[in-house]
Design an enzyme around this catalytic site. Sequence first.
Site, PDB file in Angstrom:
ATOM      1  CD  GLU A 106      -2.929  -0.982  -0.181  1.00 16.74           C
ATOM      2  OE1 GLU A 106      -3.241   0.294  -0.491  1.00 16.74           O
ATOM      3  OE2 GLU A 106      -3.239  -1.829  -0.585  1.00 16.74           O
ATOM      4  CB  SER A 192      17.413  -6.257 -10.799  1.00 16.72           C
ATOM      5  OG  SER A 192      17.522  -5.159  -9.948  1.00 16.72           O
ATOM      6  CG  HIS A 321       6.338 -10.426 -11.465  1.00 22.40           C
ATOM      7  ND1 HIS A 321       6.902 -11.400 -11.404  1.00 22.40           N
ATOM      8  CD2 HIS A 321       7.157  -9.479 -11.806  1.00 22.40           C
ATOM      9  CE1 HIS A 321       8.313 -11.445 -11.444  1.00 22.40           C
ATOM     10  NE2 HIS A 321       8.385  -9.971 -11.752  1.00 22.40           N
ATOM     11  CB  SER A 322       6.752  -6.297  -9.262  1.00 22.90           C
ATOM     12  OG  SER A 322       6.293  -5.630 -10.489  1.00 22.90           O
TER      13      SER A 322
END
Length: 425
Positions: A106, A192, A321-322
Amino acid sequence: MMYSSVMLKRLTNLNFFKKQYMLYSSISGNIQDLSYRGINKVNFIPTLDINEPSLNSMPIFRILDDNGDIVSNCNSVPVIIPENDELLKMYKSMVLLSIMDKILYESQRQGRISFYMTNEGEEAAQIGSAAGIHFNDQVYGQYREAGVLLFRGFTPEQFMNQCFGNIEDLGKGKQMPVHYGSKDLNFVTLSSPLTTQLPQAVGTAYSFKLLKNNRCTIVYFGEGAASEGDAHAAFNFASTLNCPIIFFCRNNGFAISTPANEQYRGDGIISHGPGYGIATIRVDGNDILAVYNATLKAREYVMTNTRPLILEAMTYRRGHHSTSDDSTAYRSKDEIEQWANKNPITRLKKFLEKKNLWNDQYELEYTKDTKKQIMQMFAIASKKNKPNWKEMFNDVYYEIPDHLLEQMNSLENHISHYPEHYVIE
């Protein structure tokens, strides 16, 4: 006739090979019986057949069903149920992870942090495997292993500091959010690029083998990462070099937006095992007790045999997923809701309730207190200063080289000329 020393050496070698040939021929009867390298046993046949792949799927190991009951056929299997304190730690860790996920997710939607990835649906795979390895074993994560780090002792405050990239962040603000790491907890900082951690983990396992220090590595990755070349290189190196490593695959159904049935035609990721000569286990990734037992067994195997093992945890990614993804674009909301019934947290909760270790009152109090504490940590982390801008030039080289010093001085010049555009306190 006179022979040079070189010629004499060649004749000696030739005679040696002739003797070896005659010796082998006398034993085997025919030199053509020599086995082909890389094949365990040769069996010649006079028919030409195409060997179709097997359509049978490897079964999935499970201890708890969806109702939190131990499945009947487990009664005769020597499964290990953790002590009550350990069970409660596992459950509380999953709940804490879930609460922290919601708050940080959030906060990204509110623009407080730049990026986040939730762990919803995969809590059991993370916490169960973390409980099954030793603390001094080296962990290589991908990006959905926050639960592993949490179980090993990384505090919610440290998670918050990393996501905000503040002055208390162990990475000094150099990484995107969710790129955690801790040297003290033997957890290598996440990166990443996809799958780069697999060959690195094999290298670490190989060093442990040479050092004989009773350590192994466990490396986490998704089924999508297994399609990268780095994964296959890692499998082959681990197998041929006999490395003590657990390849832990979270098969959560999707590689970002690509469903698993479009990623490969084989039987999941453990089907890679036989081709590379690697042992395999497939486990219900939503059953924390099954994951725990499978990890214990996997660690025992890699340490006893000094061999790798692929452990595939079959689970489901319930979240996006993200924060850069909208999963409803490639799967239905009904599908997501159906998997809610297989929630790994609920499954363990039901098991604990039947053992009289948990109840609704405990749940209410723990959830309320945990949420309050995490919100307090969140507020504190969000107000901490950022690291000094010069930190971006540190920790790359032992001594800062001239070209980086030049860049640092140039940036310092720039900031001094335009201080109104930068917050440098």
